[in-house]
Enzyme design. Structure first.
Site, mmCIF file in Angstrom:
data_model
loop_
_atom_site.group_PDB
_atom_site.id
_atom_site.type_symbol
_atom_site.label_atom_id
_atom_site.label_comp_id
_atom_site.label_asym_id
_atom_site.label_seq_id
_atom_site.Cartn_x
_atom_site.Cartn_y
_atom_site.Cartn_z
ATOM 1 N N ASN A 159 -9.187 10.831 15.176
ATOM 2 C CA ASN A 159 -8.590 9.828 16.135
ATOM 3 C C ASN A 159 -8.108 10.670 17.367
ATOM 4 O O ASN A 159 -7.235 11.249 17.468
ATOM 5 C CB ASN A 159 -7.119 9.125 15.415
ATOM 6 C CG ASN A 159 -6.123 8.459 16.446
ATOM 7 O OD1 ASN A 159 -6.775 7.917 17.380
ATOM 8 N ND2 ASN A 159 -5.140 8.383 15.950
ATOM 9 N N TRP A 160 -9.036 10.419 18.320
ATOM 10 C CA TRP A 160 -8.614 11.166 19.465
ATOM 11 C C TRP A 160 -7.472 10.848 20.393
ATOM 12 O O TRP A 160 -7.014 11.389 21.523
ATOM 13 C CB TRP A 160 -9.835 10.834 20.510
ATOM 14 C CG TRP A 160 -11.100 11.726 19.915
ATOM 15 C CD1 TRP A 160 -11.235 12.399 18.859
ATOM 16 C CD2 TRP A 160 -12.499 11.392 20.552
ATOM 17 N NE1 TRP A 160 -12.656 12.926 18.558
ATOM 18 C CE2 TRP A 160 -13.316 12.231 19.688
ATOM 19 C CE3 TRP A 160 -13.170 10.952 21.529
ATOM 20 C CZ2 TRP A 160 -14.603 12.526 19.895
ATOM 21 C CZ3 TRP A 160 -14.313 11.144 21.901
ATOM 22 C CH2 TRP A 160 -15.285 11.973 21.072
ATOM 23 N N LYS A 161 -6.937 9.455 20.288
ATOM 24 C CA LYS A 161 -5.703 8.997 20.930
ATOM 25 C C LYS A 161 -6.057 8.899 22.208
ATOM 26 O O LYS A 161 -7.263 8.854 22.477
ATOM 27 C CB LYS A 161 -4.508 9.731 20.548
ATOM 28 C CG LYS A 161 -4.339 10.204 19.083
ATOM 29 C CD LYS A 161 -2.893 10.674 18.862
ATOM 30 C CE LYS A 161 -2.606 11.104 17.338
ATOM 31 N NZ LYS A 161 -1.288 11.261 16.965
ATOM 32 N N HIS A 221 -1.670 1.628 13.490
ATOM 33 C CA HIS A 221 -1.445 3.313 13.599
ATOM 34 C C HIS A 221 0.156 3.306 14.031
ATOM 35 O O HIS A 221 0.635 2.441 14.882
ATOM 36 C CB HIS A 221 -1.973 3.982 15.027
ATOM 37 C CG HIS A 221 -1.873 5.330 14.812
ATOM 38 N ND1 HIS A 221 -0.789 5.924 15.384
ATOM 39 C CD2 HIS A 221 -2.482 6.318 14.427
ATOM 40 C CE1 HIS A 221 -0.916 7.203 15.166
ATOM 41 N NE2 HIS A 221 -1.964 7.578 14.639
ATOM 42 N N GLU A 246 1.854 4.977 16.008
ATOM 43 C CA GLU A 246 2.103 4.902 17.509
ATOM 44 C C GLU A 246 2.093 3.464 18.126
ATOM 45 O O GLU A 246 2.806 3.061 18.974
ATOM 46 C CB GLU A 246 1.116 5.989 18.230
ATOM 47 C CG GLU A 246 1.674 7.272 17.934
ATOM 48 C CD GLU A 246 0.613 8.162 17.885
ATOM 49 O OE1 GLU A 246 -0.714 7.882 18.706
ATOM 50 O OE2 GLU A 246 0.571 9.360 17.559
ATOM 51 N N GLU A 280 -0.315 7.478 6.537
ATOM 52 C CA GLU A 280 0.111 8.580 7.504
ATOM 53 C C GLU A 280 1.765 8.596 7.579
ATOM 54 O O GLU A 280 2.351 7.594 8.364
ATOM 55 C CB GLU A 280 -0.356 8.154 8.793
ATOM 56 C CG GLU A 280 -1.926 8.010 8.870
ATOM 57 C CD GLU A 280 -2.455 8.364 10.242
ATOM 58 O OE1 GLU A 280 -3.137 9.224 10.392
ATOM 59 O OE2 GLU A 280 -1.942 7.640 11.165
ATOM 60 N N GLY A 291 1.461 14.632 14.121
ATOM 61 C CA GLY A 291 1.538 15.449 15.381
ATOM 62 C C GLY A 291 3.021 16.300 15.416
ATOM 63 O O GLY A 291 3.177 17.060 16.455
ATOM 64 N N SER A 295 -0.945 15.752 10.410
ATOM 65 C CA SER A 295 -1.098 17.352 10.625
ATOM 66 C C SER A 295 -1.978 18.051 9.702
ATOM 67 O O SER A 295 -1.819 18.970 9.124
ATOM 68 C CB SER A 295 0.307 18.037 10.564
ATOM 69 O OG SER A 295 1.137 17.633 11.606
ATOM 70 N N GLY A 340 -5.829 13.484 13.749
ATOM 71 C CA GLY A 340 -5.533 13.391 15.088
ATOM 72 C C GLY A 340 -5.772 14.752 15.781
ATOM 73 O O GLY A 340 -6.875 14.972 16.216
ATOM 74 N N GLY A 341 -4.671 15.635 16.091
ATOM 75 C CA GLY A 341 -4.954 17.077 16.917
ATOM 76 C C GLY A 341 -6.015 17.834 16.626
ATOM 77 O O GLY A 341 -6.844 18.010 17.413
HETATM 78 C C1 PEP Z 1 -3.144 10.559 13.628
HETATM 79 O O1 PEP Z 1 -2.801 10.447 14.985
HETATM 80 O O2 PEP Z 1 -3.350 9.630 13.156
HETATM 81 C C2 PEP Z 1 -2.847 12.001 13.174
HETATM 82 C C3 PEP Z 1 -2.997 12.215 11.763
HETATM 83 O O3 PEP Z 1 -2.429 12.994 14.054
HETATM 84 P P1 PEP Z 1 -2.234 14.394 13.842
HETATM 85 O O4 PEP Z 1 -3.470 14.840 12.941
HETATM 86 O O5 PEP Z 1 -2.098 15.161 14.983
HETATM 87 O O6 PEP Z 1 -0.900 14.848 12.941
#
Ligand code: PEP
Length: 250
Positions: A9-11, A95, A97, A167, A173, A208, A229-230
Site C-alpha cells: 500500500n503505497w499510500k 483502510h 486512514e 490492521e 506506521g 509495521s 505500508g512503509g
Molecule cells: C498500511 O498502511 O496498510 C500499513 C500496514 O502501513 P505500515 O506497514 O507502514 O504500518
C-alpha cells in the site's frame, strides 16, 4: 489454506520517477514463478504507468480507494468501472486512514466493497481496532461489527471473492507490531466469522510489517500474508517480505 498474498500500500507517496524506479527494482528482484502472489496498490494517477510497467509480469496491482457510485456527478471520485478499465485486480476499502481522516463508516465501506465486487475487482477489506478499543477489550467486537456490515451488504457467501486485512490501527506506521500471538488471535476470530465462505479468503496482517518480523507473523495458522505500508516503498525490503510469504507456502 489460501495462497499467500503480499500487497503493498503505497499510500500518497511517489512521483512518476520514483514509481518507475521502485517497480524496476521490484521487477529485477521478483522474477519468474513464485508460490506467493504479489500486488501493489498505487495512487490513482500512477495506475496507467504501473499497468504499463507490470504488463509482462506476474505482479498485480490495484487502487487504494473507490467511489461507491457507478458514475455521475461525484467530482474528484473514481469508480470501480474506471479501476477495472485500468486493469486493476484489487482495491483497498476501509483502510483505517480513510475511516479516521475521511470518517468512512462501516456502511460506506460495505458499499465500496459491493461496488468493487460488481465490477469484478477484489476488494481488500481492512478491519482493525484503535489503541483505546484494544485497551478496553473491544477488539473482537469492533472487528465483528466491521465484518458484519460488509456481510449484510454483499451477502456472506461473497466473502469468498474478497481479501480481508486485519490492521490494528495502533500498529500502522508506528513501528509497533502486534505480536504473532495477538495477531493470530484476531485472525482466527476473523476466520470463524467468515465461516465456510472464508475458508479460502486470504486474511492479511498489516501494521509495521518489516523483513525481520514478516516470517514469524506469516507462519501463524490464520495469517495468509501481509498488507505492507512503509516497507513497500523500498524494493529490497518489500521483496524480502514477499520471500517470507513464499517460504510459508513450502
Ligand atoms: C498500511 O498502511 O496498510 C500499513 C500496514 O502501513 P505500515 O506497514 O507502514 O504500518
Amino acid at each position: 489454506m489460501p495462497r499467500p498474498l503480499v500487497v503493498g500500500n503505497w499510500k500518497m507517496n511517489g512521483s512518476r520517477r520514483s514509481t518507475a524506479e521502485l517497480l524496476e527494482g521490484l521487477l529485477q528482484r521478483w522474477q519468474g514463478v513464485h508460490k506467493a502472489e504479489v500486488a501493489v496498490c498505487a495512487p490513482f494517477v500512477y495506475l496507467a504507468q504501473v499497468g504499463r510497467q507490470l504488463a509482462d509480469s506476474r505482479i498485480r496491482y490495484g487502487a487504494q480507494d473507490l467511489s461507491p457510485h457507478d458514475d455521475g456527478a461525484y467530482t474528484g471520485d473514481i469508480s470501480a468501472a474506471m479501476l477495472s478499465d485500468m486493469l486493476c485486480s484489487f482495491v483497498i476499502v476501509g483502510h483505517s486512514e480513510r475511516r479516521s481522516i475521511h470518517r468512512e463508516s462501516n456502511e460506506l465501506v460495505a458499499e465500496k466493497a459491493a461496488a468493487a465486487l460488481a465490477a469484478g475487482l477484489t476488494p481488500i477489506i481492512c478491519v482493525g481496532e484503535s489503541l483505546e478499543q484494544r485497551e478496553s477489550n473491544e477488539t473482537l467486537q469492533v472487528v465483528e461489527a466491521q465484518l458484519k456490515a460488509v456481510a449484510e451488504r454483499i451477502g456472506a457467501e461473497r466473502y469468498a471473492s474478497t481479501v480481508v486485512a486485519y490492521e490494528p490501527v495502533w500498529a500502522i506506521g508506528t513501528g509497533k507490531t502486534a505480536s504473532p500471538e495477538q495477531a493470530q488471535e484476531v485472525h482466527s476470530f476473523i476466520r470463524r466469522q467468515l465461516g465456510a465462505n472464508g475458508a479460502d479468503t486470504p486474511i492479511l496482517y498489516g501494521g509495521s510489517v518489516k523483513p525481520d518480523n514478516a516470517e514469524e507473523l506469516f507462519r501463524q495458522a490464520d495469517i495468509d500474508g501481509g498488507l505492507i505500508g512503509g516497507a513497500s516503498l523500498d524494493a529490497e525490503q518489500f521483496t524480502q517480505i514477499c520471500e517470507a510469504a513464499d517460504r510459508i507456502a513450502d
